[in-house]
Design a protein around this motif. Structure first.
Motif, short mmCIF file in Angstrom:
data_model
loop_
_atom_site.label_atom_id
_atom_site.label_comp_id
_atom_site.label_asym_id
_atom_site.label_seq_id
_atom_site.Cartn_x
_atom_site.Cartn_y
_atom_site.Cartn_z
N LEU A 1 -13.22 26.10 39.59
CA LEU A 1 -13.60 25.30 38.42
C LEU A 1 -12.50 24.30 38.16
N GLY A 2 -12.89 23.04 37.94
CA GLY A 2 -11.92 21.99 37.66
C GLY A 2 -12.57 20.86 36.89
N VAL A 3 -11.82 19.79 36.72
CA VAL A 3 -12.34 18.60 36.06
C VAL A 3 -12.05 17.39 36.94
N ARG A 4 -12.86 16.37 36.74
CA ARG A 4 -12.64 15.09 37.44
C ARG A 4 -12.89 13.98 36.44
N THR A 5 -12.35 12.81 36.69
CA THR A 5 -12.59 11.65 35.85
C THR A 5 -14.00 11.16 36.12
N SER A 6 -14.80 11.03 35.05
CA SER A 6 -16.19 10.65 35.24
C SER A 6 -16.87 10.42 33.90
N GLY A 7 -18.02 9.78 33.96
CA GLY A 7 -18.89 9.66 32.79
C GLY A 7 -18.35 8.75 31.71
N CYS A 8 -19.09 8.71 30.63
CA CYS A 8 -18.75 7.79 29.55
C CYS A 8 -17.68 8.35 28.62
N SER A 9 -17.40 9.66 28.68
CA SER A 9 -16.38 10.25 27.81
C SER A 9 -15.07 10.52 28.51
N GLY A 10 -15.03 10.41 29.82
CA GLY A 10 -13.76 10.51 30.52
C GLY A 10 -13.62 11.62 31.53
N LEU A 11 -14.07 12.85 31.22
CA LEU A 11 -13.90 13.98 32.13
C LEU A 11 -15.23 14.68 32.35
N ALA A 12 -15.41 15.24 33.53
CA ALA A 12 -16.60 16.03 33.84
C ALA A 12 -16.15 17.27 34.60
N TYR A 13 -16.91 18.34 34.46
CA TYR A 13 -16.60 19.57 35.18
C TYR A 13 -16.99 19.43 36.64
N LYS A 14 -16.25 20.15 37.48
CA LYS A 14 -16.65 20.27 38.87
C LYS A 14 -16.59 21.76 39.22
N LEU A 15 -17.62 22.21 39.87
CA LEU A 15 -17.77 23.60 40.27
C LEU A 15 -18.05 23.66 41.76
N GLU A 16 -17.43 24.60 42.43
CA GLU A 16 -17.74 24.82 43.84
C GLU A 16 -17.35 26.24 44.20
N PHE A 17 -17.98 26.75 45.21
CA PHE A 17 -17.63 28.07 45.69
C PHE A 17 -16.43 27.93 46.61
N ALA A 18 -15.41 28.75 46.38
CA ALA A 18 -14.14 28.63 47.09
C ALA A 18 -14.07 29.60 48.26
N ASP A 19 -13.59 29.11 49.37
CA ASP A 19 -13.38 29.95 50.54
C ASP A 19 -11.93 30.39 50.68
N ALA A 20 -11.05 29.79 49.88
CA ALA A 20 -9.63 30.13 49.93
C ALA A 20 -8.98 29.81 48.59
N VAL A 21 -7.86 30.46 48.34
CA VAL A 21 -7.04 30.18 47.16
C VAL A 21 -5.80 29.46 47.64
N ASN A 22 -5.53 28.29 47.08
CA ASN A 22 -4.34 27.53 47.44
C ASN A 22 -3.13 28.10 46.71
N PRO A 23 -1.93 27.94 47.28
CA PRO A 23 -0.73 28.51 46.65
C PRO A 23 -0.50 28.05 45.22
N GLU A 24 -0.88 26.80 44.91
CA GLU A 24 -0.63 26.27 43.56
C GLU A 24 -1.74 26.62 42.56
N ASP A 25 -2.84 27.18 43.02
CA ASP A 25 -3.96 27.51 42.13
C ASP A 25 -3.60 28.59 41.12
N VAL A 26 -4.27 28.54 39.98
CA VAL A 26 -4.17 29.59 38.97
C VAL A 26 -5.41 30.46 39.14
N LEU A 27 -5.22 31.76 39.20
CA LEU A 27 -6.30 32.68 39.50
C LEU A 27 -6.58 33.58 38.30
N PHE A 28 -7.84 33.66 37.90
CA PHE A 28 -8.28 34.56 36.85
C PHE A 28 -9.34 35.47 37.46
#
Length: 107
Positions: free
Chosen positions: A28-55
């Motif tokens: 789960l993340g955000v990207r710059t988009s739309g008329c208000s500035g930010l939009a969500y982005k969702l994708e299924f992850a195959d790996a966790v990057n070292p810098e990622d925060v995991l819940f």
């Protein structure tokens, strides 16, 4: 504050990952988009990057990149069916304003 999934959202993600046959969780993340500035982005992850925060929520790993975390910290993700439509619903306590179409938000 953690990013969480409702039980209904967790079941949907788990079911999809099982059908997909691979994946470690939901990114789960955000990207710059739309008329208000930010939009969500969702994708299924195959790996966790070292810098990622995991819940972990209701048995599902939720993976967030550190740049997105300040915008979605404390968000609860639900999965809802309304008539013929179904999809994820975000309950984000950081939102100050949303666009009329619901595509984007500001914090």
């Amino acid at each position: 504050m953690p990013v969480t999934l409702t039980e209904r959202a967790a079941k949907h993600v788990s079911s999809f990952l099982a059908k997909r046959g691979k994946g470690v969780g939901l990114r789960l993340g955000v990207r710059t988009s739309g008329c208000s500035g930010l939009a969500y982005k969702l994708e299924f992850a195959d790996a966790v990057n070292p810098e990622d925060v995991l819940f972990e929520s209701n048995g599902v790993k939720v993976i967030v990149d550190p740049k997105s975390l300040p915008y979605i910290e404390g968000t609860e993700l639900d999965f809802a069916r309304e008539g013929l439509n179904e999809g994820f619903k975000f309950r984000n306590p950081n939102i100050k304003d949303e666009c009329g179409c619901g595509e984007s938000f500001t914090v």
